[in-house]
Design a protein around this motif. Structure first.
Motif, mmCIF file in Angstrom:
data_model
loop_
_atom_site.group_PDB
_atom_site.id
_atom_site.type_symbol
_atom_site.label_atom_id
_atom_site.label_comp_id
_atom_site.label_asym_id
_atom_site.label_seq_id
_atom_site.Cartn_x
_atom_site.Cartn_y
_atom_site.Cartn_z
ATOM 1 N N LYS A 24 -5.362 9.015 10.583
ATOM 2 C CA LYS A 24 -6.072 9.550 9.411
ATOM 3 C C LYS A 24 -7.553 9.741 9.725
ATOM 4 N N ILE A 69 0.504 5.982 12.524
ATOM 5 C CA ILE A 69 -0.135 6.726 11.421
ATOM 6 C C ILE A 69 -1.584 7.021 11.811
ATOM 7 N N PHE A 120 -3.463 -0.975 6.872
ATOM 8 C CA PHE A 120 -4.105 0.247 7.381
ATOM 9 C C PHE A 120 -5.545 0.310 6.859
ATOM 10 N N THR A 179 -1.743 4.229 -0.638
ATOM 11 C CA THR A 179 -0.721 5.080 -0.009
ATOM 12 C C THR A 179 -0.287 4.587 1.374
ATOM 13 N N LEU A 180 -1.221 4.024 2.125
ATOM 14 C CA LEU A 180 -0.907 3.609 3.504
ATOM 15 C C LEU A 180 -0.848 2.095 3.677
#
Length: 364
Positions: free
Chosen positions: A317, A315, A251, A246-247
């Motif tokens: 997380k 981003i 990442f 997804t990233l």
């Protein structure tokens, strides 16, 4: 006096002049041959040292070996090789004990300016009492800097008991040797870097799986008689594939690097961390006498990972990890059995909802 007598005298004089000229030429040729022979010998010695250096490039005793070669070739009393470490010249090889490391103020002045120098003195430059009780008096000293592409990295210091022992030929030879030492040091650094690179995971900067086994197996062999207790932790980042999908993999790489750095900072002296494969990390805990204490340490690591934030290009997380913890000798007779036990416990943690530490000592 007759005409024949005059002719004889003229011929005799011409012959004597010719003889003198010829003898002079022969002398010049002889001296040239001697110089050429000395040059060839010097070149031969330099080539010999070069071959020697290349043959023993990976040998940790390379510099002492070169030091011994210089002594053998030049017949000097002492040879000392200094290498620059943390802005200080450190003796890396010498044949004369601590006494040879004594440097006079005059030597230090030249060395500070990284100059080649020769000092000759009727009075002793230094007396090395370490060699013999009566002491060895040094009357001639030569110093040649060691450089890599004009970068100063050390010195070769030669001593002899005879005054005026060193000359231009010695200087040429030692300069050539200093170049060989510089090349050897540079190559040795590159060799170690390549060797170390083969032991470390290139992405996250910790040991790879192969090196981990080598280190731990050697450690266990050394400590076998003491039957030392140790622990193995298997760690797997939760939902790492989803992060990558997804990233993106960049990442994902940041997650691996940041999380590993965090975990590494929580370890104690003697603990060993390595990348086991993919997103799996393995840790050897050196002191596992108190199982509850080890479990508490691992739980603190789990919490630190849980509350950390990974950020890249705007981003952010939160990441969690699952942990399996096993102990020697309770959970197996050898390293592989302990790792297999920790691996099974890791997957129990995964199936139990992730972001957990499951330890064999709590299950018994």
């Amino acid at each position: 006096m007759g005409e024949e007598d005059l002719n004889y005298k003229d011929i005799k004089m011409e012959f004597q002049m010719y003889q003198q000229v010829t003898e002079g030429k022969i002398q010049q040729l002889s001296e040239s041959n001697m110089k050429l022979e000395k040059s060839l010998n010097a070149l031969s010695n330099i080539v010999e040292v070069s071959n020697y250096v290349n043959s023993f490039l990976s040998n940790e005793n390379l510099i002492p070996m070169i030091n011994d070669m210089i002594i053998g070739i030049l017949g000097v009393t002492h040879c000392t090789i200094y290498i620059l470490e943390d802005n200080e010249l450190v003796v890396k090889a010498t044949n004369g004990g601590k006494g040879t490391a004594w440097l006079t103020g005059q030597c230090k002045k030249y060395m500070k300016e990284h100059q080649t120098f020769t000092i000759n003195s009727n009075q002793a430059i230094m007396i090395c009492k370490q060699i013999v009780k009566s002491g060895i008096e040094i009357h001639s000293r030569m110093g040649v800097p060691i450089k890599i592409r004009d970068k100063f990295i050390g010195y070769i210091i030669l001593d002899h008991t005879h005054n005026n022992f060193f000359n231009g030929d010695h200087e040429i030879f030692v300069n050539a040797i200093s170049n060989q030492i510089a090349i050897a040091i540079e190559n040795s650094i590159l060799y170690r870097e390549i060797k170390n690179a083969a032991k470390v995971d290139p992405l996250i900067g910790i040991y790879n799986r192969k090196t981990f086994f080598e280190i731990i197996e050697n450690k266990i062999k050394e400590e076998k008689e003491a039957s030392k207790k140790y622990a193995i932790i298997m760690i797997d980042l939760d939902d790492f594939k989803t992060v990558n999908d997804t990233l993106g993999h960049q990442f994902g790489d940041t997650v691996l690097i940041n999380t590993t750095t965090l975990i590494r900072g929580k370890l104690s002296y003697g603990d060993i961390i390595a990348r086991y494969g993919g997103e799996e990390i393995i840790i050897y805990i050196d002191d596992a006498e108190d199982e509850d204490k080890v479990f508490s340490r691992v739980e603190r690591i789990r919490k630190a990972v849980e509350f950390s934030i990974v950020e890249r290009e705007g981003i952010t997380k939160h990441i969690t990890a699952s942990f399996g913890l096993s102990f020697y000798p309770q959970d197996g007779n050898n390293l592989l059995e302990i790792i297999n036990s920790a691996d099974k416990l890791l997957y129990k943690a995964k199936y139990a909802g992730k972001n957990k530490v499951i330890s064999s000592h709590l299950e018994r």
